[in-house]
Motif scaffolding. Structure first.
Motif, PDB file in Angstrom:
ATOM      1  N   PRO A 117      26.519 -25.731   8.387  1.00 35.27           N
ATOM      2  CA  PRO A 117      27.188 -24.634   7.676  1.00 35.27           C
ATOM      3  C   PRO A 117      28.711 -24.789   7.639  1.00 35.27           C
ATOM      4  CG  PRO A 117      25.505 -23.771   9.129  1.00 35.27           C
ATOM      5  CD  PRO A 117      25.645 -25.220   9.448  1.00 35.27           C
ATOM      6  N   TYR A 118      29.283 -25.375   8.703  1.00 33.66           N
ATOM      7  CA  TYR A 118      30.725 -25.602   8.701  1.00 33.66           C
ATOM      8  C   TYR A 118      31.110 -26.657   7.671  1.00 33.66           C
ATOM      9  CZ  TYR A 118      31.091 -22.767  12.915  1.00 33.66           C
ATOM     10  OH  TYR A 118      31.052 -21.729  13.814  1.00 33.66           O
ATOM     11  N   VAL A 119      30.253 -27.671   7.523  1.00 35.21           N
ATOM     12  CA  VAL A 119      30.494 -28.686   6.489  1.00 35.21           C
ATOM     13  C   VAL A 119      30.468 -28.037   5.109  1.00 35.21           C
ATOM     14  CG1 VAL A 119      29.583 -30.783   5.391  1.00 35.21           C
ATOM     15  CG2 VAL A 119      29.553 -30.554   7.893  1.00 35.21           C
ATOM     16  N   MET A 120      29.457 -27.184   4.877  1.00 39.15           N
ATOM     17  CA  MET A 120      29.352 -26.522   3.577  1.00 39.15           C
ATOM     18  C   MET A 120      30.500 -25.534   3.376  1.00 39.15           C
ATOM     19  SD  MET A 120      27.928 -26.368   0.682  1.00 39.15           S
ATOM     20  CE  MET A 120      26.437 -27.346   0.914  1.00 39.15           C
ATOM     21  N   TYR A 146      26.762 -31.217   0.259  1.00 42.58           N
ATOM     22  CA  TYR A 146      25.534 -32.011   0.291  1.00 42.58           C
ATOM     23  C   TYR A 146      25.843 -33.501   0.392  1.00 42.58           C
ATOM     24  CZ  TYR A 146      22.180 -28.270  -0.506  1.00 42.58           C
ATOM     25  OH  TYR A 146      21.378 -27.163  -0.351  1.00 42.58           O
ATOM     26  N   LYS A 147      26.891 -33.958  -0.292  1.00 43.51           N
ATOM     27  CA  LYS A 147      27.247 -35.372  -0.224  1.00 43.51           C
ATOM     28  C   LYS A 147      27.675 -35.776   1.176  1.00 43.51           C
ATOM     29  CE  LYS A 147      28.598 -36.473  -4.975  1.00 43.51           C
ATOM     30  NZ  LYS A 147      29.723 -36.839  -5.881  1.00 43.51           N
ATOM     31  N   ILE A 148      28.492 -34.936   1.815  1.00 38.10           N
ATOM     32  CA  ILE A 148      28.965 -35.263   3.163  1.00 38.10           C
ATOM     33  C   ILE A 148      27.788 -35.380   4.130  1.00 38.10           C
ATOM     34  CG2 ILE A 148      30.266 -34.393   5.146  1.00 38.10           C
ATOM     35  CD1 ILE A 148      32.222 -33.108   3.130  1.00 38.10           C
ATOM     36  N   VAL A 149      26.882 -34.410   4.078  1.00 42.48           N
ATOM     37  CA  VAL A 149      25.719 -34.455   4.974  1.00 42.48           C
ATOM     38  C   VAL A 149      24.817 -35.635   4.613  1.00 42.48           C
ATOM     39  CG1 VAL A 149      23.679 -33.209   5.789  1.00 42.48           C
ATOM     40  CG2 VAL A 149      25.818 -31.982   5.414  1.00 42.48           C
ATOM     41  N   SER A 150      24.712 -35.958   3.336  1.00 37.03           N
ATOM     42  CA  SER A 150      23.928 -37.126   2.916  1.00 37.03           C
ATOM     43  C   SER A 150      24.523 -38.410   3.483  1.00 37.03           C
ATOM     44  CB  SER A 150      23.876 -37.210   1.388  1.00 37.03           C
ATOM     45  OG  SER A 150      23.184 -38.368   0.971  1.00 37.03           O
ATOM     46  N   TYR A 151      25.850 -38.539   3.435  1.00 38.70           N
ATOM     47  CA  TYR A 151      26.502 -39.717   4.014  1.00 38.70           C
ATOM     48  C   TYR A 151      26.228 -39.813   5.515  1.00 38.70           C
ATOM     49  CZ  TYR A 151      29.180 -40.076  -0.360  1.00 38.70           C
ATOM     50  OH  TYR A 151      29.557 -40.206  -1.671  1.00 38.70           O
ATOM     51  N   ILE A 152      26.271 -38.662   6.206  1.00 41.59           N
ATOM     52  CA  ILE A 152      25.956 -38.656   7.637  1.00 41.59           C
ATOM     53  C   ILE A 152      24.524 -39.141   7.859  1.00 41.59           C
ATOM     54  CG2 ILE A 152      25.650 -37.191   9.680  1.00 41.59           C
ATOM     55  CD1 ILE A 152      27.851 -35.368   8.544  1.00 41.59           C
ATOM     56  N   GLN A 153      23.600 -38.654   7.017  1.00 38.05           N
ATOM     57  CA  GLN A 153      22.202 -39.060   7.137  1.00 38.05           C
ATOM     58  C   GLN A 153      22.020 -40.554   6.896  1.00 38.05           C
ATOM     59  OE1 GLN A 153      20.632 -36.679   8.660  1.00 38.05           O
ATOM     60  NE2 GLN A 153      19.267 -35.728   7.205  1.00 38.05           N
ATOM     61  N   PHE A 154      22.707 -41.095   5.893  1.00 39.71           N
ATOM     62  CA  PHE A 154      22.615 -42.538   5.638  1.00 39.71           C
ATOM     63  C   PHE A 154      23.186 -43.331   6.811  1.00 39.71           C
ATOM     64  CE2 PHE A 154      22.177 -41.591   0.971  1.00 39.71           C
ATOM     65  CZ  PHE A 154      20.965 -42.260   0.802  1.00 39.71           C
ATOM     66  N   GLY A 203      19.280 -27.883  17.122  1.00 41.93           N
ATOM     67  CA  GLY A 203      20.181 -26.745  16.977  1.00 41.93           C
ATOM     68  C   GLY A 203      21.603 -27.168  16.678  1.00 41.93           C
ATOM     69  N   VAL A 204      22.037 -28.282  17.279  1.00 37.71           N
ATOM     70  CA  VAL A 204      23.379 -28.799  16.995  1.00 37.71           C
ATOM     71  C   VAL A 204      23.511 -29.101  15.502  1.00 37.71           C
ATOM     72  CG1 VAL A 204      24.959 -30.750  17.367  1.00 37.71           C
ATOM     73  CG2 VAL A 204      23.754 -29.725  19.304  1.00 37.71           C
ATOM     74  N   GLY A 205      22.474 -29.712  14.934  1.00 37.34           N
ATOM     75  CA  GLY A 205      22.507 -30.018  13.496  1.00 37.34           C
ATOM     76  C   GLY A 205      22.598 -28.774  12.640  1.00 37.34           C
ATOM     77  N   THR A 206      21.845 -27.714  13.024  1.00 37.24           N
ATOM     78  CA  THR A 206      21.867 -26.481  12.223  1.00 37.24           C
ATOM     79  C   THR A 206      23.195 -25.745  12.342  1.00 37.24           C
ATOM     80  OG1 THR A 206      20.950 -25.099  14.013  1.00 37.24           O
ATOM     81  CG2 THR A 206      19.371 -26.171  12.519  1.00 37.24           C
ATOM     82  N   ILE A 207      23.904 -25.949  13.447  1.00 42.60           N
ATOM     83  CA  ILE A 207      25.200 -25.294  13.632  1.00 42.60           C
ATOM     84  C   ILE A 207      26.298 -26.039  12.884  1.00 42.60           C
ATOM     85  CG2 ILE A 207      26.987 -24.746  15.351  1.00 42.60           C
ATOM     86  CD1 ILE A 207      24.662 -24.213  17.335  1.00 42.60           C
ATOM     87  N   ALA A 229      17.350 -37.312  -0.785  1.00 45.17           N
ATOM     88  CA  ALA A 229      17.128 -35.999  -1.394  1.00 45.17           C
ATOM     89  C   ALA A 229      18.410 -35.171  -1.399  1.00 45.17           C
ATOM     90  CB  ALA A 229      16.021 -35.258  -0.639  1.00 45.17           C
ATOM     91  N   LEU A 230      19.172 -35.223  -0.315  1.00 47.59           N
ATOM     92  CA  LEU A 230      20.433 -34.484  -0.256  1.00 47.59           C
ATOM     93  C   LEU A 230      21.430 -35.020  -1.270  1.00 47.59           C
ATOM     94  CD1 LEU A 230      20.833 -34.105   3.612  1.00 47.59           C
ATOM     95  CD2 LEU A 230      20.199 -32.334   1.980  1.00 47.59           C
TER      96      LEU A 230
END
Length: 389
Positions: A141-144, A157-165, A134-138, A82-83
């Motif tokens: 925003p720095y990634v964005m 969104y792509k960077i966080v998607s890659y982390i999720q994969f 909480g670590v994830g929510t912190i 989805a991301l």
């Protein structure tokens, strides 16, 4: 293997927190690209919340049929996909479309892992589990922020998607680890008919528990979303300082949950909930004080964050002992649904009231829900303790 599996579960909960603060951080740039009003963010978040509510209510049946580890693996994959879909969207309706699997994945992870940790680990580990959310929510925003500095919100969104994969791959490799907590009775429990939503609501103490959880999430989410506006419009704090102290509310929750892990096993869930409520109400009093100095108000929001820290995980962790391990997944599933309902609808309700009365009613609004929460949770404990033998 026991500790290694716990580390994998913590990692999965970081993946749950990672997407949560992306939309708000990126929306000013996103809405300009799509040419939509600022209010359209509410439409996207409502679709996500709708998906989380649906998957939370389905979590008992899904977990019984597929197992916690498979539900977690599929759910993280759904959020990762989805991301990636968000990053490639060229029209606003595409965001709405990708918000569906985003919400479905998030709700299933939340309910399945909360139940698993409540059943197999101590209250300390439950506090630390939510600390990692909480670590994830912190982090996100720095990634964005980095992506926006490069002029590209899709990059975030792509960077966080890659982390999720990447987390999906780790979860797939870690599937054998889940055998460490398997018991012979698990197969028997899985073969029993699902309790379902109606059956769960018939359990003594369940309705008051759900109302208490709804009230807690209403207060927490309203504080999260309206802190900056309250500071700017009622206290005359600069936007930059208000944003900084609003972020400290999240840090307060995260740090508070880390610290709670060291005392929660000693005090127990009920005392931790009472302690957290007393701290939150002290924070509410601080922000309501009509003082010329803004420091008590600013500190009040941090205090509320610290007070909120043990409440959510301790309510979840106490579910199997209050309602039985065999009913825990059904109860936790509808708990998650009530939580998302409170966090979805109560902040907009506050916005409507604030528009007519003024933002200065924030302490009264969140104070009401914290009081309602502790009243209902205490009622739950009293009810389940009087169950007939």
């Amino acid at each position: 293997m026991y500790s290694l599996l716990l580390a994998v579960i913590y990692l999965a909960f970081i993946s749950l927190g990672l997407p949560d603060s992306l939309l708000g951080a990126a929306w000013p740039a996103m809405r300009q690209m799509f040419g939509v009003p600022i209010s359209n963010m509410g439409m996207v978040s409502m679709i996500i919340s709708g998906g989380t509510i649906c998957s939370s209510l389905m979590s008992e049946r899904l977990t019984r049929k597929l197992s916690t580890q498979i539900v977690t693996l599929i759910s993280v994959f759904l959020t990762a996909a989805a991301l990636m879909g968000f990053s490639s969207a060229t029209e606003f309706w595409m965001l709405c479309l990708w918000a569906v699997p985003y919400g479905l994945g998030a709700g299933a992870i939340d309910a399945a892992l909360n139940n698993y940790v409540a059943l197999h680990y101590t209250s300390r580990h439950m506090s630390w589990l939510h600390c990692f959310w909480g670590v994830g929510t912190i982090v996100s925003p720095y990634v964005m922020s980095y992506a926006l500095s490069q002029g590209s919100w899709p990059m975030g969104y792509k960077i966080v998607s890659y982390i999720q994969f990447g987390i999906v791959l780790i979860l797939a490799l870690a599937l054998p680890l889940w055998k460490v907590n398997q018991k012979p009775s698990d197969a028997e429990t899985a073969s029993k008919p699902a309790l379902g939503v109606v059956g769960a609501l018939k359990l003594r103490g369940a309705p008051s528990l759900l109302m208490g959880f709804f009230a807690y999430c209403a207060a927490e989410s309203t504080t999260m979303l309206w802190t900056s506006s309250y500071l700017v419009n009622t206290r005359g704090v600069s936007e930059e300082l208000a944003a900084a102290f609003a972020s400290l509310f999240f840090i307060g929750i995260t740090v508070g949950r880390f610290l709670s892990g060291f005392i929660s096993d000693r005090l127990g869930d009920r005392k931790m909930i009472r302690l957290g409520t007393c701290i939150t109400l002290a924070g509410v009093v601080l922000i309501a004080l009509p003082l010329g100095n803004d420091l008590p108000t600013l500190a009040g929001f941090i205090v509320i964050g610290l007070g909120c820290a043990p409440i959510y995980p301790c309510i979840i962790h106490s579910t199997p002992s209050n309602f039985g391990a065999e009913n825990a997944q059904a109860i936790i599933g509808i708990q998650m649904a009530s939580a998302y309902t409170g966090s979805t609808f109560m902040p907009p309700l506050f916005g409507l009231l604030a528009g007519k009365i003024g933002l200065n009613i924030l302490p009264l609004f969140i104070g009401f829900f914290f009081v309602l929460m502790i009243f209902m949770i205490e009622r739950t404990y009293n009810t389940v303790s009087k169950k007939p033998a």
